[in-house]
Scaffold this active site. Structure first.
Site, PDB file in Angstrom:
ATOM      1  N   TYR A  29       0.831  -1.200   0.000  1.00  0.00           N
ATOM      2  CA  TYR A  29       0.000   0.000   0.000  1.00  0.00           C
ATOM      3  C   TYR A  29       0.864   1.248   0.000  1.00  0.00           C
ATOM      4  O   TYR A  29       1.850   1.330   0.729  1.00  0.00           O
ATOM      5  CB  TYR A  29      -0.915   0.000   1.225  1.00  0.00           C
ATOM      6  CG  TYR A  29      -1.916  -1.124   1.170  1.00  0.00           C
ATOM      7  CD1 TYR A  29      -3.149  -0.940   0.576  1.00  0.00           C
ATOM      8  CD2 TYR A  29      -1.602  -2.388   1.666  1.00  0.00           C
ATOM      9  CE1 TYR A  29      -4.062  -1.983   0.490  1.00  0.00           C
ATOM     10  CE2 TYR A  29      -2.507  -3.428   1.588  1.00  0.00           C
ATOM     11  CZ  TYR A  29      -3.732  -3.214   0.999  1.00  0.00           C
ATOM     12  OH  TYR A  29      -4.627  -4.253   0.907  1.00  0.00           O
ATOM     13  N   MET A  30       0.456   2.220  -0.804  1.00  0.00           N
ATOM     14  CA  MET A  30       1.134   3.518  -0.854  1.00  0.00           C
ATOM     15  C   MET A  30       0.401   4.496   0.053  1.00  0.00           C
ATOM     16  O   MET A  30      -0.820   4.416   0.208  1.00  0.00           O
ATOM     17  CB  MET A  30       1.146   4.057  -2.282  1.00  0.00           C
ATOM     18  CG  MET A  30       1.979   3.239  -3.216  1.00  0.00           C
ATOM     19  SD  MET A  30       2.010   4.015  -4.838  1.00  0.00           S
ATOM     20  CE  MET A  30       3.036   2.854  -5.703  1.00  0.00           C
TER      21      MET A  30
END
Length: 171
Positions: A29-30
């Site tokens: 996840y960013m």
């Protein structure tokens, strides 16, 4: 629009005899404010390193009720996904996804590994929030909207931290 509900799965493994297919998933996840940005590698069993698999970029909006939210997903080249994973925060979420057809729906039973080893729950995607669906005997209590069961949240608050909050038959 993604409409899904999440449920615990009984630990008696009764769902396994209904599995149509399984795959390995590793996702990161960013950090993006106001949205969830996920990079996912999905590979057929037993190939767990992404070779021969597919990769996806997914952007999800916030959910007001835990059931529905905007979702944009596109397949991307595996090499691009591997590079993008380097931009993700923390560890990857690793799991085996089992597809289990029940009536007119397919339940996605996720069996987690790594930091979340032992966690088992499923999702079912619906056409509307009030759509009826068959409830197999192995389906446990609904956990839709419970932040513990958001994959992104499993990075900062892994399953061992809250495992004992679940009923024993679902641990």
């Amino acid at each position: 629009m993604e409409i899904e509900r999440k449920f615990l799965v009984k630990r008696d493994d009764s769902f396994r005899k209904m599995v149509a297919s399984s795959s390995m998933i590793a996702q990161g996840y960013m950090d993006v404010k106001g949205a969830t940005v996920r990079i996912r590698l999905r590979s057929p069993l037993p190939d767990t390193d992404g070779n021969g698999g597919k990769a996806y970029l997914t952007i999800k909006g916030p959910s007001a009720n835990g059931i529905s939210r905007y979702e944009f997903e596109r397949e991307i080249p595996l090499d691009d996904a591997r590079e993008m994973l380097k931009l993700c925060r923390g560890e990857l979420v690793e799991k085996t996804r089992h597809l289990v057809p029940v009536g007119k729906h397919t339940f996605e039973v996720d069996e987690f590994h790594g930091a979340n080893d032992g966690l088992l729950f499923c999702e079912v995607e619906l056409q509307s929030e009030d759509e009826a669906f068959e409830h197999p005997a192995w389906l446990g209590p609904e956990v839709t909207g419970n932040r513990h069961f958001y994959n992104k949240g499993l990075l900062s608050n892994p399953y061992p931290n809250w495992r004992d909050e679940l009923p024993e038959e679902f641990r």
